[in-house]
Write an enzyme that holds these catalytic residues in place. Structure first.
Site, PDB file in Angstrom:
ATOM      1  N   SER A  27       3.855  -4.423   6.637  1.00 26.74           N
ATOM      2  CA  SER A  27       2.414  -4.161   6.573  1.00 26.74           C
ATOM      3  C   SER A  27       1.848  -4.086   7.987  1.00 26.74           C
ATOM      4  O   SER A  27       2.272  -3.240   8.770  1.00 26.74           O
ATOM      5  CB  SER A  27       1.708  -5.218   5.719  1.00 26.74           C
ATOM      6  OG  SER A  27       0.395  -4.830   5.405  1.00 26.74           O
ATOM      7  N   ASP A  41       2.310   2.184  -3.637  1.00 33.74           N
ATOM      8  CA  ASP A  41       1.595   1.230  -2.789  1.00 33.74           C
ATOM      9  C   ASP A  41       0.126   1.638  -2.711  1.00 33.74           C
ATOM     10  O   ASP A  41      -0.233   2.590  -2.015  1.00 33.74           O
ATOM     11  CB  ASP A  41       2.222   1.213  -1.394  1.00 33.74           C
ATOM     12  CG  ASP A  41       1.668   0.108  -0.498  1.00 33.74           C
ATOM     13  OD1 ASP A  41       0.562  -0.375  -0.772  1.00 33.74           O
ATOM     14  OD2 ASP A  41       2.346  -0.251   0.480  1.00 33.74           O
ATOM     15  N   HIS A  69       2.735  -2.603  -2.745  1.00 37.71           N
ATOM     16  CA  HIS A  69       2.839  -3.042  -1.359  1.00 37.71           C
ATOM     17  C   HIS A  69       3.795  -4.220  -1.189  1.00 37.71           C
ATOM     18  O   HIS A  69       4.413  -4.375  -0.138  1.00 37.71           O
ATOM     19  CB  HIS A  69       1.442  -3.426  -0.861  1.00 37.71           C
ATOM     20  CG  HIS A  69       1.347  -3.645   0.612  1.00 37.71           C
ATOM     21  ND1 HIS A  69       1.671  -2.677   1.540  1.00 37.71           N
ATOM     22  CD2 HIS A  69       0.961  -4.734   1.336  1.00 37.71           C
ATOM     23  CE1 HIS A  69       1.492  -3.153   2.764  1.00 37.71           C
ATOM     24  NE2 HIS A  69       1.073  -4.392   2.674  1.00 37.71           N
TER      25      HIS A  69
END
Length: 730
Positions: free
Chosen positions: A599, A674, A706
């Protein structure tokens, strides 16, 4: 610049995943250390009951809400048993909540995730006296965010974007709103960006006398629509999408685009009438919090402007609709989310956790807007405020005595502070409603979480969960973490840790993996229990190093907000310095250093790997942001303002702007569903790499979000990363 071929690996994630791992030593090596196998035990569904003397937990078979005496731990009459319900029978429940008076229990089954935090489910209400179990709604098969009224006689819930009230005494339902429509209007629950970035799943609040329900309405008509392709898949498959893919379509405002128009409303239960409430400042863009205090007729509303550098709290009369300002905070950078997410309403005033002083400190104000007292004054960050007891003692959690620790403390009316948890390690607490008891959770690098029921003075009553079996399972298999500090620009020091291989020989040279997250306010270097891929890699012969650079949390405002308008700049300087420092550590081979992140960490891994003089031999980025123009308004603009306001900052902060500088083998991994960091981030980056004549490796997880955590797929993420680093660093 070395060219390396593209490897696109299809991820066939079946439910019988462990069988597919047979003969795959990389996946098998990491599986015991990553989610879900690495998860320690915790009291299931632990809930204090309103009587102040007991608590409830869900039984292992999910058929009983068990009840225990707080002081003695003695089992009491169950709050609910599915063997004894009347009118309706269920095989099992997923979880439960209890009404304010303890006379009703809400249970639910068949929950389905909506976004990261939200879900809908089939809810039921159980009456503890009559033992009657009934559906929450006879008209709406699935419900979202049900909220009991303070008098226990009603439940407000959302279905199809509208708010309904179930009157339990009469078994009737009333529609509060009727204009909810998919993709246009949502009442009572937040849209995607509010849920994700303001950490909220409910936008309704009952008045203390249960005569009024206040709520937020989200008009997302002007928010651009985003679509993600869904495939048939094998992990949580989508029937019907095998030949013709479907889509996840929702409203997602990228930086600079329109947000939902959020408005405040009140509903009079007796008159069945809605009033629209207009707040006085036209600069208000967001309402991240709205709630009634324990007493009083006015609802408290926290607001932000679009730039998120002006925070104002209002007291609003829902009948007259008059709003009065109670508190204003302006910032030269951004208002820390802790300030509004941690806003706490007491009976005689509210508590704000502001970093205006340079540190997150607690201050209490009256509902007239007058400052009452500074609750904390030290040079440390308060991370959580728990509340106040009848004697006037306040309870909080802080990054103290060092930024690497989290302690629970009490401060009395005279300002005297008492630590309620060990000075070293990671502690947190859950207090009973009357603040007389707490469940104290404590862990450290060498000790998994232990849950002790204590008095609020810190006296231990008994241990509820010690994770002894969990600790025994990993005994001798967890390499130690050694903490260190290193110099940084401007005379600062950075905190880090190193994990060395089992049987470490300082005369040898080992490959090294640098791990970081680096996002504003985050913190990875903590004295806490953390069993994950790092330990698995150390067992396979890697030195793992992690350093928290500038912009991360726990060290005051100046250390954090230096990254304002320039995300990726100081973080990259500090990660390059961390890699150079790692190269000097005993046993580290300077020619075999890799970097990894997920991320924001994936974003920074790409930023660092494409920086001038990057020392990395390989990089792995999972679900990375590659341009903040692709990310949502609230998060991106909090730190960067809009692309229109900060064009140079967006360009300079984007890995997408400098793919030609990527000089090491790089692996990208992402989920095709995601909804947070969209696959477009990776796809556009790969496109730019190809145009620059640079190829990369890639692993795609069909229909994964995600977190990439369905069907034990975490082991595939880290097993593939281990194989990739083995290929490029060994």
């Amino acid at each position: 610049m070395t060219l390396h071929k593209i490897l696109i690996l299809a991820a066939a994630l079946g439910t019988a995943m462990p069988a597919a791992w047979a003969g795959n030593p990389d996946v098998e090596a990491v599986e015991p250390y990553v989610f879900p196998a690495n998860k320690p035990a915790a009291p299931a569904g632990f809930t204090y009951l309103p009587d102040g003397v007991s608590y409830a937990v869900l039984s292992d078979d999910h058929r009983t809400v068990e009840r225990y005496d707080i002081r003695t731990g003695k089992a009491m009459e169950p709050l609910l048993s599915l063997d004894r319900t009347r009118e309706l029978k269920l095989d099992a429940i997923e979880s439960f909540s209890v009404s304010p008076g303890g006379t009703q229990v809400m249970v639910w089954t068949d929950s389905r995730p909506i976004y990261r935090r939200s879900s809908d489910a089939v809810h039921y209400v159980y009456d503890c006296h009559s033992r009657i179990l009934q559906p929450l709604s006879a008209e709406h098969p699935r419900q979202q965010s049900p909220v009991f009224s303070p008098d226990n006689r009603m439940v407000a819930f959302v279905a199809g974007g509208n708010i309904y009230i179930k009157k339990l005494d009469f078994k009737t339902e009333v529609a509060v709103t009727t204009d909810g429509a998919a993709g246009r209007v949502i009442n009572g629950v937040p849209d995607w960006v509010y849920e994700e970035e303001f950490a909220t799943t409910c936008s309704m609040s009952w008045s203390p006398d249960a005569t009024t329900l206040c709520y937020l309405r989200y008009d997302e008509s002007d928010v651009p629509t985003y679509s993600l392709t869904l495939y048939g898949g094998t992990c949580d498959p989508h029937p019907g999408y095998d030949l013709y893919p479907g889509a996840l379509t929702y409203k997602y405002p990228v930086a600079g685009k329109p947000n939902s128009r959020v408005t405040l409303h009140s509903y009079d239960v007796d008159l069945r009438k809605v009033k629209d409430i207009t707040l006085p400042d036209t600069r208000i863009e967001y309402i991240p919090r709205m709630a009634y205090p324990p007493q009083g007729d006015n609802v408290i509303v926290a607001t932000l402007n679009r730039d998120q550098n002006r925070y104002e709290i209002y007291s609003v009369n829902p009948k007259s609709t008059v709003a009065r300002s109670l508190y204003v905070e302006d910032s030269k950078t951004w208002i820390s989310p802790v300030s509004y997410e941690g806003l706490t309403l007491l009976s005689d005033g509210f508590v704000v956790n502001s970093w205006a002083s340079g540190w997150h400190r607690l201050t209490q104000y009256s509902y007239a807007g007058a400052k009452m007292r500074d609750i904390t004054t030290g040079d440390f960050d308060v991370t959580d405020y728990y509340g106040r007891d009848a004697a006037g003692n306040h309870y909080y959690r802080a990054a103290a005595p060092t930024p690497l620790d989290r302690t629970v403390s009490r401060v009395d009316p005279k300002g005297r502070v008492t630590a309620l948890s060990p000075a070293e390690g990671n502690a947190s607490a859950t207090f009973s409603p009357d603040m007389q008891y707490m469940m104290l959770r404590h862990d450290s690098p060498s000790q998994p979480p232990v849950y002790n029921l204590c008095t609020s003075a810190g006296k231990a009553l008994r241990t509820v969960e010690d994770n002894a079996a969990y600790a025994a399972r990993f005994a001798g298999k967890v390499p130690e973490r050694e903490f260190f500090t290193m110099p940084a620009d401007g005379g600062l020091t950075l905190n880090g840790y190193v994990i060395r291989p089992a049987g470490f020989d300082p005369s040898r040279k080992y490959p090294c993996v640098m791990y970081q997250y680096s996002g504003p306010g985050s913190q990875e270097v903590l004295r806490r229990w953390q069993l994950d891929w790092q330990e698995a890699f150390a067992m396979r012969g890697y030195v793992v190093v992690c350093v928290d650079g500038r912009g991360t949390g726990g060290r005051g405002r100046a250390f954090c907000d230096i990254v304002y308008r320039r995300l990726g700049h100081y973080e990259t300087i500090d990660q390059l310095a961390a890699a150079r420092h790692a190269a000097t550590l005993p046993g580290v081979d300077p020619a075999r250093i890799g970097i990894f992140g997920w991320s924001y960490g994936g974003y920074e891994a790409l930023m660092a790997a494409s920086a001038d003089g990057a020392p990395y031999a390989a990089a792995v980025a999972v679900a990375p942001v590659t341009d903040w123009r692709f990310y949502d308004t609230v998060y991106a603009e909090r730190y960067m303002l809009t692309p229109q306001q900060n064009e140079d900052g967006y360009r300079e902060s984007a890995p997408l702007s400098r793919p030609y500088k990527l000089a090491c083998p790089t692996l990208l991994m992402y989920g095709t569903a995601d909804d947070n960091v969209h696959p477009a981030n990776s796809i556009e980056y790969i496109s730019r790499l190809q145009q620059a004549g640079i190829l990369c490796d890639m692993l795609v997880f069909p229909d994964m979000n995600h977190s990439i955590n369905g069907c034990n797929s975490r082991a595939l993420v880290y097993g593939n990363m281990l194989r990739y680093f083995d290929r490029n660093l060994k």
